[in-house]
Design a protein around this motif. Structure first.
Motif, PDB file in Angstrom:
ATOM      1  N   LYS A 117     -44.027  -9.614 -39.613  1.00  0.00           N
ATOM      2  CA  LYS A 117     -42.969  -8.861 -40.448  1.00  0.00           C
ATOM      3  C   LYS A 117     -42.202 -10.226 -41.147  1.00  0.00           C
ATOM      4  O   LYS A 117     -41.835  -9.794 -42.495  1.00  0.00           O
ATOM      5  CB  LYS A 117     -41.935  -8.446 -39.379  1.00  0.00           C
ATOM      6  N   HIS A 118     -42.223 -11.255 -40.737  1.00  0.00           N
ATOM      7  CA  HIS A 118     -41.394 -12.278 -41.625  1.00  0.00           C
ATOM      8  C   HIS A 118     -42.310 -12.570 -42.909  1.00  0.00           C
ATOM      9  O   HIS A 118     -41.501 -12.722 -43.864  1.00  0.00           O
ATOM     10  CB  HIS A 118     -41.539 -13.885 -40.877  1.00  0.00           C
TER      11      HIS A 118
ATOM     12  N   ARG B 131     -41.672  -9.576 -45.480  1.00  0.00           N
ATOM     13  CA  ARG B 131     -40.518  -9.811 -45.955  1.00  0.00           C
ATOM     14  C   ARG B 131     -40.279 -11.029 -47.051  1.00  0.00           C
ATOM     15  O   ARG B 131     -39.843 -10.837 -48.080  1.00  0.00           O
ATOM     16  CB  ARG B 131     -39.235  -9.968 -45.110  1.00  0.00           C
ATOM     17  N   GLU B 132     -41.065 -12.205 -46.679  1.00  0.00           N
ATOM     18  CA  GLU B 132     -41.267 -13.010 -47.587  1.00  0.00           C
ATOM     19  C   GLU B 132     -42.473 -13.731 -47.452  1.00  0.00           C
ATOM     20  O   GLU B 132     -43.011 -14.799 -46.995  1.00  0.00           O
ATOM     21  CB  GLU B 132     -40.427 -14.422 -46.758  1.00  0.00           C
TER      22      GLU B 132
ATOM     23  N   ARG C 211     -43.480  -9.958 -34.957  1.00  0.00           N
ATOM     24  CA  ARG C 211     -42.202 -10.303 -35.510  1.00  0.00           C
ATOM     25  C   ARG C 211     -42.662 -11.229 -36.725  1.00  0.00           C
ATOM     26  O   ARG C 211     -42.064 -11.289 -37.668  1.00  0.00           O
ATOM     27  CB  ARG C 211     -41.317 -11.059 -34.551  1.00  0.00           C
TER      28      ARG C 211
ATOM     29  N   ILE D  89     -44.132 -10.705 -30.609  1.00  0.00           N
ATOM     30  CA  ILE D  89     -43.510 -11.892 -30.906  1.00  0.00           C
ATOM     31  C   ILE D  89     -44.582 -11.920 -32.184  1.00  0.00           C
ATOM     32  O   ILE D  89     -44.103 -12.312 -33.588  1.00  0.00           O
ATOM     33  CB  ILE D  89     -43.813 -13.118 -30.192  1.00  0.00           C
TER      34      ILE D  89
END
Lengths: 329, 262
Positions: free
Chosen positions: B19-20, B23-24, B16, B13
């Motif tokens: 990674k968010h 990306r942003e 993840r 988690i």
């Protein structure tokens, strides 16, 4: 290997306050088949799926999923099923592949096994081309397919699809239908809920029609359609004036039931045993003989609303606008 | 659910969540820019007019306070991330997976700690550029960084808890506003001894003050206070306060997560 059906329910009851969401619900689903629960909003379809998936406790009755008791063997049942709900349970910022890999790893697969499984599923559900794009860029049909892929990670014996095409455009619906066929080809048993008769007709081996928490009809699509009065002949008249006379003329020419909607100046004829084309010709001849020229005559499948009218002699329990347009043509 | 698999799930988690940001990246970048802006405002605009009890350079006094404040303000980001996430479909899936109920909150905690470590390093580099110096030994400085992250870790769980409980826009906004007076009612900018007695008392007992005082001691910066428990045992208080917060909010968060209905 068990020879028992993967899904079996007897006399399920579930009450929320004064509402009987399930009121003596029975179901048997054969291995490797697609079974549709058909009914309007509030018929108890989702409750039935939730109880079988152990998300909701049943008040009475018993059910076995993949041979396990839903009341006492939660963990075993959950390990044997995949559940795809009405809204996509996906991470929008991650790519499609990343979603599947993450869920697979959370299911306990190692990194390599998770990647392999993700690739297999992306391939199986025709998402390989979009695998490395953010889910937020996916269409509704693609999201639903990715959601189905996520439900298949553990190779479940039974996959539950709760209204898999609700809210999708026609293209998305066709894609999801195709995906369901691929899932069955993999050997998974599928139970899906739907409000659309044509969806159940196209996908399901057997259909259970539900209303107010009970089963009101069950059979193969062909059996049900012939029992439900077969195809319908729709006659649209120019005005409501004289529609009663037209109804009388038509009723004299056919054996099936004839209903008149005065407000819309429409007559709907159940084709019955004689078959759609024969009924259509009989209707046209009768109208011609009576000197009535309709604005439109067409042969079509019964809508869910007509099925309910036939089975219960009352319209679906939801408001008529939701189903009167068929919503699905 | 055994500990190893819970930790493994939390790790997944956490990756993840990271990674968010990859990306942003605007959320974490803005967070760091904001802290630097605060540092410049207080260090240069207001700093010249503040005299410290016990003497010393104001900027040297301010820096450890800014570090502690940045750790506290981090809870706002944690809360917002958790509140937004809990409204999304993916939370539904996480809850239906056979994973530990601490995996999602703990993953968030790991990602936020990683983010705060970077933020802290950037702030310290900024401080060094404008003339702040850590006068203590390497091990003392490392302990100070550890205490700062320890405070962040404890407050994180408060953020997770609030994010899960106050999921509506209104609740989140209220907390975003409240962190300001609570953060300022501490020894970060002004010595509690220079405040009215009752305010000074509250400010002394703010967990942010404890960590700030401990860092001032460990970095060899001016303490700004001459008596009381924070003057005598700052490191001990900075160890205990977060422990108390974590002991309360870790179980509360896990419970709130289990009770979440999506």
């Amino acid at each position: 290997m068990t020879l028992a059906p993967p899904l079996e329910a007897r006399g399920l009851r579930k009450r929320y306050g004064d509402t009987h969401a399930l009121d003596g619900f029975d179901l048997t689903v054969a291995a490797g088949s697609v079974h549709a629960l058909l009914g309007p909003n509030g018929a108890g379809k989702s409750t039935a799926v939730h109880t079988l998936a152990t998300l909701t406790r049943i008040d009475e009755g018993e059910a076995r999923v993949a041979g396990f008791d839903v009341a006492t063997q939660h963990a075993q049942v959950r390990a044997a099923i995949g559940l795809v709900g009405q809204s996509a349970a996906l991470d929008e910022i991650l790519h499609g592949r990343e979603n599947l890999v993450m869920f697979a790893r959370l299911h306990g697969l190692g990194t390599f096994a998770a990647r392999t499984r993700a690739d297999e599923l992306l391939e199986a559900l025709d998402l390989a081309d979009a695998a490395d794009r953010k889910v937020s860029t996916y269409s509704g049909g693609m999201r639903r397919r990715l959601d189905i892929a996520a439900g298949l990670i553990t190779r479940p014996a039974v996959l539950f699809l709760d209204e898999p095409t609700t809210g999708l455009d026609p293209r998305g619906r066709a894609d999801v239908w195709d995906a369901v066929r691929r899932v069955v080809a993999l050997g998974t048993t599928v139970l899906l809920t739907t409000q659309y008769l044509d969806e159940a007709d196209r996908l399901a081996d057997r259909i259970t029609v539900m209303d107010a928490g009970r089963v009101i009809a069950e059979g193969t699509p062909a059996e049900l359609k012939s029992r439900l009065g077969g195809d319908r002949v729709l006659v649209v008249l120019p005005t409501a004036t004289g529609s009663a006379a037209a109804k009388v003329a038509v009723a004299a020419a056919v054996s099936g039931e004839v209903r008149l909607d005065e407000e819309r100046a429409e007559i709907v004829v159940e084709a019955g045993a004689e078959g759609g084309t024969a009924a259509l010709l009989a209707v046209v001849r009768a109208l011609d003989a009576a000197g009535i020229t309709p604005t439109q005559v067409q042969l079509r499948e019964p809508t869910l609303d007509e099925v309910f009218l036939h089975l219960t002699d009352r319209p679906t329990t939801t408001d008529r606008t939701a189903t009167a347009d068929g919503g699905h043509r | 659910m055994n500990t190893t698999s819970a930790l493994r799930q939390s790790w997944i988690i956490m990756l993840r969540d990271l990674k968010h940001w990859q990306r942003e990246p605007w959320t974490p970048l803005f967070g760091i820019a904001f802290t630097i802006m605060l540092l410049l405002v207080f260090g240069y605009l207001l700093g010249g007019s503040i005299e410290l009890p016990g003497g010393g350079d104001y900027l040297s006094y301010l820096m450890p306070g800014m570090f502690a404040l940045a750790m506290m303000f981090g809870l706002e980001g944690t809360m917002t991330a958790i509140a937004n996430d809990s409204k999304k479909g993916v939370t539904h899936r996480f809850r239906s997976l056979p994973i530990s109920s601490v995996a999602v909150p703990l993953g968030r905690a790991g990602a936020d700690l990683a983010n705060s470590t970077v933020e802290l390093l950037v702030l310290m580099a900024g401080g060094l550029l404008i003339g702040w110096r850590a006068g203590g030994s390497w091990s003392e400085s490392l302990l100070a960084v550890g205490l700062l992250l320890w405070l962040r870790f404890a407050l994180l769980w408060l953020g997770i808890f609030l994010g899960l409980v106050l999921r509506g826009e209104g609740g989140v906004m209220a907390v975003q506003i409240l962190v300001w007076p609570i953060g300022f009612l501490s020894s970060v900018f002004v010595s509690p001894q220079d405040m009215p007695a009752w305010l000074g008392f509250l400010a002394q007992w703010n967990p942010v003050s404890a960590t700030a005082a401990a860092c001032r001691e460990l970095f060899g910066n001016p303490a700004g206070i001459t008596d009381g428990i924070l003057a005598d045992h700052p490191v001990a208080v900075a160890l205990v306060w977060p422990l108390v917060l974590a002991a309360v909010f870790v179980p509360l968060s896990a419970r709130a997560y289990r009770r979440l209905s999506v």
